[in-house]
Scaffold this active site. Structure first.
Site: not given
Length: 378
Positions: A61, A74, A107, A140-141, A213, A333
């Site tokens: 981005t 975009y 990404s 950013t992903d 993120k 657990e």
């Protein structure tokens, strides 16, 4: 290349005498050359004191351009790293910069080939003393996965800083330029050495192990829920690190041969879960399975039974959690010792997958040895 200053013009009216004119001209010409040489020397001296930073661009981005298909739409990776640098005033005052384009992708399409190219180029730049630090522009992903991968394979203590943005370069209030400026600022700071790979976005400096993120669109999306930021970038006060780097240690792993890591699947736990996702992952050749479990990395009995059967067949099983924060603890657990499972500690599923891939590629497959690698923290 910097041009020498132009020779000063000589006004010929009212010259003192015919004999004096050449002397004045010669003096002014000599002064002009000397001034240009002094200015050039001063610039060289100033540049010589700045760190050398290699900017590796991958797209994302931060390099996006507006698309007419919808409001706010975009396309990622449309602007080169060189263009990004030129769009940010003042970068040349922070460091001597050189940009290289590794890829031009969003990404969401990040892959092993690009990871390996980044790791090899960074290591080469450091080993050959081509750069004092590296800045990576990235979407950013999957930024956190790339940061964590590089943190585990890049050797040395020179700074590596990864940066992105939530808004494209063509947005009215693009956050990319400010983030890139701060990323270069952090990379150029000597105190960034020895801290591993750092992510710099929205005035925060965060470690590769913890950063994640947390929001789909907000610029305040990256956080480190378990550890908090390692530092801040303040426009008024400069860079503030929250702890000293001395004594921080991290394991590094060799890149495997070829361009691909072993196949490791992430299986997401949910209510009324059966064994089908686990059996499907194994049928497609998964060497490891990371469970994005509920709560403390738990899941339904049918899924647990399938995971136990997979572990007995030699498939690496790592219990992580779909919950945003907290640690997954052994034998609370689930009977991990009996089932041959590994717990991810503080690593989220996507980072647990990366570490599992590196460990399998390095021949580490015994649950006890795997658990040591997951438990090792700074």
């Amino acid at each position: 290349m910097t041009q020498h200053a132009a020779r000063p013009a000589i006004h010929r009216r009212n010259r003192p005498s015919i004999l004096a004119a050449p002397l004045i001209a010669l003096a002014l010409w000599s002064w002009g050359i000397a001034a240009a040489q002094a200015a050039e020397s001063g610039k060289d001296a100033m540049a010589a004191g700045l760190p050398r930073i290699l900017v590796l661009a991958t797209g994302g981005t931060i390099a996006g351009q507006a698309d007419a298909r919808a409001t706010g739409a975009y396309k990622s990776g449309q602007i080169t790293g060189e263009q990004l640098m030129q769009s940010v005033p003042g970068l040349d005052k922070l460091a001597r910069l050189n940009a290289e384009q590794i890829s031009s992708i969003g990404s969401q399409d990040m892959n092993d080939k690009v990871w390996f190219a980044l790791a090899r180029r960074i290591q080469e730049a450091f080993d050959k003393n081509e750069a004092d630090a590296v800045v990576i522009t990235h979407g950013t992903d999957t930024l956190e996965e790339t940061a964590f991968f590089l943190d585990n394979v890049v050797r040395g203590d020179k700074p590596v800083v990864i940066v992105g943005s939530m808004r494209p370069a063509t947005a009215v209030s693009a956050d990319g330029p400010g983030n890139l400026y701060e990323a270069v600022q952090v990379a150029a700071d000597p105190r960034s050495r020895g801290r591993g790979v750092l992510a710099v976005l929205n005035d925060k400096i965060q470690g590769a192990r913890s950063v994640t993120k947390t929001n789909t669109t907000s610029i305040e999306t990256f956080s480190s829920a378990n550890d908090g930021p390692v530092g801040y970038v303040d426009s008024a006060g400069g860079i503030r690190f929250m702890a000293q780097a001395q004594g921080l240690k991290r394991a590094t792993y060799q890149l495997p041969a070829g361009e691909q890591l072993p196949r490791v699947a992430i299986v997401y736990s949910h209510a009324n879960m059966d064994a089908v996702p686990i059996e499907d992952a194994i049928s497609h050749g998964a060497k490891g399975i990371v469970l994005a479990g509920v709560g403390d990395g738990n899941t339904s009995k049918p899924a647990l039974d399938a995971l136990e059967a997979a572990a007995k067949k030699g498939v690496i099983v790592v219990r992580s959690t779909r919950v945003r924060s907290g640690f997954v603890t052994r034998n609370v657990e689930v009977d991990d010792d009996k089932n041959g499972f590994v717990v991810s500690e503080d690593l989220n599923p996507q980072k647990a997958r990366v570490l599992t891939q590196l460990l399998i590629a390095g021949g580490v497959t015994a649950p006890a040895e795997l658990q040591k690698a997951f438990t090792a923290t700074w």
